[in-house]
Design a protein around this motif. Structure first.
Motif, PDB file in Angstrom:
ATOM      1  N   ARG A 101     -44.437  44.975 -25.381  1.00 40.97           N
ATOM      2  CA  ARG A 101     -44.748  46.422 -25.161  1.00 40.97           C
ATOM      3  C   ARG A 101     -45.740  47.371 -26.217  1.00 40.97           C
ATOM      4  O   ARG A 101     -46.455  48.101 -25.862  1.00 40.97           O
ATOM      5  CB  ARG A 101     -43.588  47.248 -25.260  1.00 40.97           C
ATOM      6  CG  ARG A 101     -42.540  47.012 -23.974  1.00 40.97           C
ATOM      7  CD  ARG A 101     -43.014  47.308 -22.632  1.00 40.97           C
ATOM      8  NE  ARG A 101     -42.417  46.210 -21.687  1.00 40.97           N
ATOM      9  CZ  ARG A 101     -41.297  46.914 -20.738  1.00 40.97           C
ATOM     10  NH1 ARG A 101     -40.513  47.710 -21.282  1.00 40.97           N
ATOM     11  NH2 ARG A 101     -40.960  45.919 -20.028  1.00 40.97           N
ATOM     12  N   THR A 102     -45.623  46.377 -27.121  1.00 44.79           N
ATOM     13  CA  THR A 102     -46.753  46.931 -28.421  1.00 44.79           C
ATOM     14  C   THR A 102     -48.315  46.911 -27.516  1.00 44.79           C
ATOM     15  O   THR A 102     -48.899  47.795 -27.832  1.00 44.79           O
ATOM     16  CB  THR A 102     -46.770  46.080 -29.493  1.00 44.79           C
ATOM     17  OG1 THR A 102     -45.079  46.157 -30.078  1.00 44.79           O
ATOM     18  CG2 THR A 102     -47.416  46.895 -30.525  1.00 44.79           C
ATOM     19  N   SER A 103     -48.478  45.616 -27.081  1.00 43.05           N
ATOM     20  CA  SER A 103     -49.707  45.408 -26.587  1.00 43.05           C
ATOM     21  C   SER A 103     -49.815  46.398 -25.203  1.00 43.05           C
ATOM     22  O   SER A 103     -51.233  46.801 -25.221  1.00 43.05           O
ATOM     23  CB  SER A 103     -49.821  44.155 -26.182  1.00 43.05           C
ATOM     24  OG  SER A 103     -49.787  43.174 -27.126  1.00 43.05           O
ATOM     25  N   VAL A 104     -48.887  46.390 -24.484  1.00 45.78           N
ATOM     26  CA  VAL A 104     -49.108  47.446 -23.332  1.00 45.78           C
ATOM     27  C   VAL A 104     -49.556  48.920 -23.712  1.00 45.78           C
ATOM     28  O   VAL A 104     -50.436  49.379 -23.434  1.00 45.78           O
ATOM     29  CB  VAL A 104     -47.850  47.554 -22.458  1.00 45.78           C
ATOM     30  CG1 VAL A 104     -48.108  48.558 -21.462  1.00 45.78           C
ATOM     31  CG2 VAL A 104     -47.405  46.174 -21.883  1.00 45.78           C
ATOM     32  N   PHE A 105     -48.661  49.156 -24.817  1.00 45.80           N
ATOM     33  CA  PHE A 105     -48.895  50.507 -25.471  1.00 45.80           C
ATOM     34  C   PHE A 105     -50.361  50.705 -25.936  1.00 45.80           C
ATOM     35  O   PHE A 105     -50.985  51.544 -25.822  1.00 45.80           O
ATOM     36  CB  PHE A 105     -47.969  50.723 -26.398  1.00 45.80           C
ATOM     37  CG  PHE A 105     -48.009  52.043 -27.193  1.00 45.80           C
ATOM     38  CD1 PHE A 105     -47.548  53.414 -26.427  1.00 45.80           C
ATOM     39  CD2 PHE A 105     -48.432  52.204 -28.298  1.00 45.80           C
ATOM     40  CE1 PHE A 105     -47.812  54.514 -27.098  1.00 45.80           C
ATOM     41  CE2 PHE A 105     -48.739  53.439 -29.270  1.00 45.80           C
ATOM     42  CZ  PHE A 105     -48.283  54.568 -28.201  1.00 45.80           C
ATOM     43  N   ALA A 106     -50.557  49.561 -26.765  1.00 42.59           N
ATOM     44  CA  ALA A 106     -51.898  49.681 -27.414  1.00 42.59           C
ATOM     45  C   ALA A 106     -52.992  49.906 -26.388  1.00 42.59           C
ATOM     46  O   ALA A 106     -54.145  50.514 -26.584  1.00 42.59           O
ATOM     47  CB  ALA A 106     -52.089  48.607 -28.210  1.00 42.59           C
ATOM     48  N   GLY A 107     -53.004  49.003 -25.186  1.00 42.19           N
ATOM     49  CA  GLY A 107     -54.065  49.169 -24.223  1.00 42.19           C
ATOM     50  C   GLY A 107     -54.033  50.509 -23.438  1.00 42.19           C
ATOM     51  O   GLY A 107     -55.005  51.139 -23.377  1.00 42.19           O
ATOM     52  N   LYS A 108     -52.768  51.219 -23.374  1.00 45.16           N
ATOM     53  CA  LYS A 108     -52.691  52.557 -22.890  1.00 45.16           C
ATOM     54  C   LYS A 108     -53.687  53.549 -23.782  1.00 45.16           C
ATOM     55  O   LYS A 108     -54.462  54.307 -23.503  1.00 45.16           O
ATOM     56  CB  LYS A 108     -51.441  53.031 -22.529  1.00 45.16           C
ATOM     57  CG  LYS A 108     -50.820  52.325 -21.293  1.00 45.16           C
ATOM     58  CD  LYS A 108     -51.310  53.157 -20.059  1.00 45.16           C
ATOM     59  CE  LYS A 108     -50.682  52.469 -18.915  1.00 45.16           C
ATOM     60  NZ  LYS A 108     -51.325  53.157 -17.666  1.00 45.16           N
TER      61      LYS A 108
END
Ligand SMILES: Nc1ncnc2c1ncn2[C@@H]1O[C@H](COP(=O)(O)OP(=O)(O)OP(=O)(O)O)[C@@H](O)[C@H]1O
Ligand SMILES: [Mg+2]
Lengths: 251, 317
Positions: A101-108
């Motif tokens: 989720r860290t990567s998903v958040f970072a992408g967003k």
């Protein structure tokens, strides 16, 4: 969970946001119009009465504040898209993917910052046209500072978006964040001759330090030392990003 | 066991959507979940693919605990959701490319995989159009293509063929069965098409009100529970003697007609008719999974209703 996978996941999320941004022309246009109104409408009108602040015409004085405002609005409102994504079930695909989720958040966050920074580029060009003293180094410094502000504000928007169910609710909550942040900051005025209660509010508003930094970079007017500005913004960003990752984990 | 659940339960405020479910699914098995609307099928799949937290109980997918090791579970699975979840504002190909990145498909085979699944679902020509210009069935096809593209160990399909034409359905099932055999992929699917379940599944479970009512191979269920179905109308409605016959498994009377499931019609029909007395009308056919389903859930499945739901959801945007 390899690092490459995480980076690719983040890239995928960002790429999707960037593509959609480019395709939705209304988003681009609407976010360009309101800062122009502020600079030319508000700046010219008030400026006609005010003449000079700190040696600059009012229109020039508020330019950095308006650019920060544009970043603030675009970045915060970006959080609403996460609600739509979830409502239309597009988000499920990303949430079941083997990407943290860290990567998903970072992408967003990067996606939202991209929106804001496209707008910044647009406003910097306007700035050059209206004779704001923008030299190449200044442009780079201002750009980086604005990026930092954007990351913090996108994170707030996403934290709110991730914790709400309806776009209407988001609109309501975000207004209570956005307007106080804007008005209780130094975006439109200096911090002189201001009542103590307002000064206190302004000092507690992280955006104040962002505006101060950008104004310092572009016009050389600083209220706080630069290292304080940047430290406050950095700490604030980190806190918001942590809250963001935690919110995304609960989705 | 590739999928295992122990007392898996999901409670919502008012109702228990899934009630202490125990399930064991072997590697390479094609497992069908059948049940009326609201039975808890989607709830089960959502928990197994880690987007919904169980209220209590445990489950392992590919050996990983769904609560403690969701990341590892996600690495093992592919899923086609009941609700459409392809991205409207991207093209078909972009949706697939994004999936490749998210699911860590090796760079070298990405393009090949995309082409492979696009041709499987016959979307090559429309691949570069935005998804919001697709028909409902085309979206569904894209979604299926995406779910299987990364060749997962375990594939969850929640009503995958809803709204698809028969050609596409046939095509897709062939591919999935082949993938299951070749790469011993495990498949858990839900469907309201009984023939589909009968043809494809090694085993099925019928669930209702969050509980498994029965679980076995379609063949066994048909033979043991239903056998053959006889529908007849008697002249003298005296049904008690018939109920006593040892080859009659089940009997129901509805609107003056008698519905019987009997062990072997070819052998026992003659004898049956001697017990019914003179008849007005008789019809004999072999039992189907549909009969099994109705036997256990006691009401007609609302296929039309489910389909309406899907189209409604597709069109909402
Ligand atoms: N978020 C929710 N809040 C409350 N109840 C819910 C929620 N999601 C599902 N339910 C209820 O849980 C039960 C099981 O729903 P589920 O979606 O698993 O059914 P299903 O077997 O997939 O049905 P269908 O064939 O219609 O897809 C239903 O009664 C449904 O109303
Ligand atoms: Mg369902």
């Amino acid at each position: 969970m390899s690092l490459l996978n995480e980076l690719e996941g983040m890239y995928a999320v960002w790429l999707r946001e960037a593509k959609i941004y480019v395709r939705e022309k209304e988003r681009l246009i609407s976010s360009g119009v309101s800062p122009l109104l502020w600079i030319f409408g508000f700046g010219t009108g008030i400026g006609a009465n005010l003449k000079y602040i700190e040696g600059y015409p009012y229109q020039v004085f508020i330019y950095p504040g308006i650019v920060v405002m544009a970043v603030l609005f675009t970045s915060l409102f970006y959080g609403i898209y996460i609600i739509w994504d979830r409502k239309l079930d597009f988000l499920k695909e990303v949430l079941v993917a083997p990407v943290s989720r860290t990567s998903v958040f970072a992408g967003k966050v990067l996606g939202g910052a991209t929106d804001a920074m496209v707008q910044v580029i647009f406003l910097l060009i306007i700035g050059l046209l209206i004779n704001i003293p923008l030299k190449p180094l200044i442009i780079i410094e201002a750009f980086l500072m604005l990026l930092l502000i954007s990351v913090a504000m996108v994170s707030i928007g996403l934290v709110i978006g991730a914790n709400l169910q309806s776009p209407e609710g988001f609109g309501l909550v975000i207004n209570f964040v956005m307007w106080p942040m804007f008005f209780f900051s130094n975006a439109l005025f200096t911090l002189q001759n201001i009542p103590a209660w307002l000064t206190t509010l302004i000092y507690f508003n992280p955006l104040t330090y962002g505006v101060d930094a950008v104004r310092g970079i572009i016009l050389g007017i600083n209220h706080f030392p630069f290292y304080i500005d940047i430290s406050v913004m950095l700490v604030f960003s980190v806190i918001m990003m942590v809250l963001g990752v935690l919110s995304f984990r609960r989705m | 066991m590739v999928i295992k659940t122990e007392g898996l339960t999901k409670k919502y405020a008012k109702l228990t959507a899934l009630d202490s479910l125990d399930l064991h699914i072997k590697e390479g098995e094609i497992f069908g979940l059948l049940g009326p609307n609201g039975a808890g099928k989607t709830t089960l799949i959502s928990m197994l693919c880690t987007i919904l937290k169980p209220t209590s109980g445990k489950a392992w997918v590919n050996g990983f605990d769904i609560v403690k090791e969701p990341a590892k579970v996600r690495k093992s699975i592919g899923i086609v959701f009941q609700q459409p979840s392809v991205d409207d504002l991207l093209t078909g190909r972009e949706n697939l490319a994004m999936h490749n990145l998210l699911f860590g498909v090796p760079r070298a085979i990405r393009k090949q995989r995309i082409d492979e699944v696009l041709s499987l679902v016959n979307l090559e020509k429309r691949a570069d159009d935005l998804v919001n210009t697709y028909s409902g069935g085309m979206r569904r096809r894209l979604e299926l293509a995406r779910g299987i593209m990364h060749h997962p160990r375990i594939l969850f399909l929640d009503e995958p063929t809803l709204g698809l034409d028969p050609q596409t359905r046939e095509h897709i099932w062939e591919y999935i069965v082949e993938l299951a055999r070749k790469e011993s992929m495990t498949v858990m699917l839900t469907t309201h098409y009984m023939e589909e379940a009968e043809q494809l599944c090694d085993r099925i479970a019928i669930i209702d009100y969050g509980k498994i009512v029965v679980m076995d191979s379609p063949q066994t269920l048909k033979n043991q529970i239903i056998g053959d179905v006889v529908k007849l109308k008697q002249m003298i409605p005296d049904i008690e003697p018939i109920r006593q016959l040892d080859y009659v498994k089940n009997m129901q009377e509805k609107e003056g007609l008698l519905y019987l499931s009997i062990k072997d019609a070819s052998k026992h029909l003659q004898d049956l008719l001697t017990h019914t007395g003179p008849i007005d009308f008789v019809e004999v056919r072999s039992g189907t999974l549909n009969d099994v389903f109705l036997h256990y859930t006691g009401r007609e499945i609302r296929e039309a209703e489910a389909e309406g739901g899907f189209w409604e959801r597709v069109m909402k945007k």
